[in-house]
Design a protein around this motif. Structure first.
Motif, PDB file in Angstrom:
ATOM      1  N   LEU A  49      -0.298  13.672  11.173  1.00 29.47           N
ATOM      2  CA  LEU A  49       1.073  13.402  10.749  1.00 29.47           C
ATOM      3  C   LEU A  49       1.205  11.981  10.206  1.00 29.47           C
ATOM      4  O   LEU A  49       1.864  11.765   9.173  1.00 29.47           O
ATOM      5  N   LEU A  50       0.586  11.006  10.874  1.00 28.63           N
ATOM      6  CA  LEU A  50       0.635   9.624  10.377  1.00 28.63           C
ATOM      7  C   LEU A  50       0.102   9.544   8.958  1.00 28.63           C
ATOM      8  O   LEU A  50       0.686   8.888   8.087  1.00 28.63           O
ATOM      9  N   LYS A  51      -1.033  10.191   8.729  1.00 26.45           N
ATOM     10  CA  LYS A  51      -1.658  10.131   7.405  1.00 26.45           C
ATOM     11  C   LYS A  51      -0.813  10.839   6.346  1.00 26.45           C
ATOM     12  O   LYS A  51      -0.778  10.415   5.187  1.00 26.45           O
ATOM     13  N   ILE A  52      -0.130  11.886   6.741  1.00 29.91           N
ATOM     14  CA  ILE A  52       0.741  12.592   5.795  1.00 29.91           C
ATOM     15  C   ILE A  52       1.953  11.723   5.452  1.00 29.91           C
ATOM     16  O   ILE A  52       2.365  11.631   4.292  1.00 29.91           O
ATOM     17  N   VAL A  53       2.534  11.063   6.461  1.00 31.72           N
ATOM     18  CA  VAL A  53       3.676  10.181   6.218  1.00 31.72           C
ATOM     19  C   VAL A  53       3.287   9.031   5.290  1.00 31.72           C
ATOM     20  O   VAL A  53       4.061   8.622   4.414  1.00 31.72           O
ATOM     21  N   SER A  54       2.067   8.515   5.457  1.00 33.48           N
ATOM     22  CA  SER A  54       1.610   7.402   4.618  1.00 33.48           C
ATOM     23  C   SER A  54       1.258   7.846   3.206  1.00 33.48           C
ATOM     24  O   SER A  54       1.146   7.014   2.297  1.00 33.48           O
ATOM     25  N   GLY A  55       1.054   9.140   3.033  1.00 35.12           N
ATOM     26  CA  GLY A  55       0.638   9.649   1.732  1.00 35.12           C
ATOM     27  C   GLY A  55      -0.863   9.662   1.548  1.00 35.12           C
ATOM     28  O   GLY A  55      -1.361  10.019   0.471  1.00 35.12           O
ATOM     29  N   LEU A  56      -1.610   9.308   2.591  1.00 39.84           N
ATOM     30  CA  LEU A  56      -3.071   9.314   2.509  1.00 39.84           C
ATOM     31  C   LEU A  56      -3.637  10.728   2.574  1.00 39.84           C
ATOM     32  O   LEU A  56      -4.772  10.970   2.154  1.00 39.84           O
ATOM     33  N   LEU A  57      -2.849  11.657   3.129  1.00 41.42           N
ATOM     34  CA  LEU A  57      -3.298  13.039   3.293  1.00 41.42           C
ATOM     35  C   LEU A  57      -2.199  13.962   2.784  1.00 41.42           C
ATOM     36  O   LEU A  57      -1.039  13.833   3.184  1.00 41.42           O
ATOM     37  N   PRO A  58      -2.528  14.902   1.889  1.00 42.98           N
ATOM     38  CA  PRO A  58      -1.490  15.806   1.379  1.00 42.98           C
ATOM     39  C   PRO A  58      -1.102  16.860   2.421  1.00 42.98           C
ATOM     40  O   PRO A  58      -1.947  17.331   3.184  1.00 42.98           O
ATOM     41  N   LYS A  59       0.148  17.221   2.443  1.00 45.17           N
ATOM     42  CA  LYS A  59       0.609  18.297   3.316  1.00 45.17           C
ATOM     43  C   LYS A  59       0.383  19.627   2.623  1.00 45.17           C
ATOM     44  O   LYS A  59       0.279  19.694   1.393  1.00 45.17           O
ATOM     45  N   THR A  60       0.295  20.691   3.394  1.00 47.38           N
ATOM     46  CA  THR A  60       0.173  22.025   2.812  1.00 47.38           C
ATOM     47  C   THR A  60       1.528  22.533   2.343  1.00 47.38           C
ATOM     48  O   THR A  60       1.652  23.153   1.283  1.00 47.38           O
ATOM     49  N   SER A  61       2.552  22.270   3.132  1.00 47.89           N
ATOM     50  CA  SER A  61       3.912  22.650   2.744  1.00 47.89           C
ATOM     51  C   SER A  61       4.896  21.791   3.520  1.00 47.89           C
ATOM     52  O   SER A  61       4.530  21.087   4.462  1.00 47.89           O
ATOM     53  N   GLY A  62       6.163  21.881   3.125  1.00 46.76           N
ATOM     54  CA  GLY A  62       7.188  21.077   3.773  1.00 46.76           C
ATOM     55  C   GLY A  62       7.546  19.858   2.944  1.00 46.76           C
ATOM     56  O   GLY A  62       7.143  19.730   1.786  1.00 46.76           O
ATOM     57  N   SER A  63       8.306  18.961   3.546  1.00 45.65           N
ATOM     58  CA  SER A  63       8.799  17.787   2.832  1.00 45.65           C
ATOM     59  C   SER A  63       8.655  16.539   3.699  1.00 45.65           C
ATOM     60  O   SER A  63       8.917  16.580   4.904  1.00 45.65           O
ATOM     61  N   VAL A  64       8.231  15.438   3.069  1.00 43.09           N
ATOM     62  CA  VAL A  64       8.201  14.130   3.722  1.00 43.09           C
ATOM     63  C   VAL A  64       8.894  13.135   2.799  1.00 43.09           C
ATOM     64  O   VAL A  64       8.499  12.970   1.642  1.00 43.09           O
ATOM     65  N   ARG A  65       9.940  12.511   3.295  1.00 42.69           N
ATOM     66  CA  ARG A  65      10.675  11.516   2.520  1.00 42.69           C
ATOM     67  C   ARG A  65      10.720  10.208   3.286  1.00 42.69           C
ATOM     68  O   ARG A  65      10.975  10.196   4.494  1.00 42.69           O
ATOM     69  N   VAL A  66      10.455   9.121   2.594  1.00 45.20           N
ATOM     70  CA  VAL A  66      10.546   7.782   3.165  1.00 45.20           C
ATOM     71  C   VAL A  66      11.452   6.961   2.269  1.00 45.20           C
ATOM     72  O   VAL A  66      11.223   6.857   1.058  1.00 45.20           O
TER      73      VAL A  66
END
Length: 254
Positions: A49-66
């Protein structure tokens, strides 16, 4: 609008039929300046989750906004602190702290002053010209923290940064981190396996289930923003530890 918004995030490693689901409909939101601790079993997806929030790892689905912006690649305004300091042994302490500014093409007099300011804040002024091998583990992790903060990020992501330290040093680092949070006003997402550490540091504790990870419990700690070690012996602290322990299955719920 929350500063960080994670909505129905799913992460699958491998193929659709044979892959491993690390996160499944993970949801999380917190405000700017908030300190959020993530607790959960080993391998449940906290680091993912940390890596997905940072943008270092792509998510498979869903949304992350910062900050109101969808994360589709590395987020430019974050600092990351890992469990190991991972300093460059051939560089001095100051040079290690300044490395991100080199990458950004902003290593100038102002950046050097900022580095020295951070080293002063973390009690490392006298070690600015030392090499990493001359420092203790706790001191190396302080350098790593300075490096993550050198470009004044709004979001600080920390992945068990104090897990390898002895208990006394860990408590010192906890107090230092709270001091730095007050100085920098950064929002912090902090992964730990320590219930006590999560309660002591954070404004909010988020507990994940076993993999595939979902948010199992989320609660505000409710302790004063300014904290000293004596808060660990209050009924409020003990109650927060109990709630987290029950959610993790360490204690039976009543």
């Amino acid at each position: 609008m929350a500063f960080v918004e994670v909505t129905n995030v799913r992460k699958l490693f491998g193929g659709r039929d044979t892959g491993v689901v690390a996160l499944d409909e993970a949801n999380l939101a917190f405000d700017e300046g908030e300190f959020v601790a993530l607790l959960g079993p080993s391998g449940c997806g906290k680091t993912t989750l940390l890596k997905i929030v940072s943008g270092l790892l792509p998510k498979t689905s869903g949304s992350v906004r910062v900050g109101g912006k969808e994360i589709t690649g590395p987020y430019p305004d974050y600092g990351f602190v890992f469990q190991q300091a991972s300093l460059m042994p051939w560089r001095t302490v100051r040079e290690n702290v300044l490395f991100p500014m080199e990458i950004l093409g902003k290593k100038d007099k102002e950046a050097t002053m900022r580095a020295d300011e951070l080293l002063g804040l973390t009690g490392l002024s006298h070690f600015a010209d030392s090499r990493p091998h001359e420092l203790s583990g706790g001191m190396q992790q302080r350098v790593s923290l300075c490096r993550a903060l050198i470009h004044k990020p709004k979001l600080l992501l920390m992945d068990e940064p104090f897990g390898a330290l002895d208990e006394f040093t860990r408590l010192e680092m906890n107090d230092l981190l709270l001091k730095i949070r007050d100085e920098t006003k950064a929002s912090i997402l902090f992964v730990t396996h320590s219930i006590s550490e999560a309660v002591y540091l954070s404004d909010r504790v988020v507990i994940f289930s076993r993999r595939p990870a979902r948010v199992q419990l989320e609660f505000k700690v409710g302790l004063p923003r300014v904290r000293t070690q004596s808060v660990r012996f209050t009924p409020e602290f003990t109650d927060a530890e109990r709630r987290a322990s029950e959610a993790l299955g360490i204690l039976g719920a009543h």
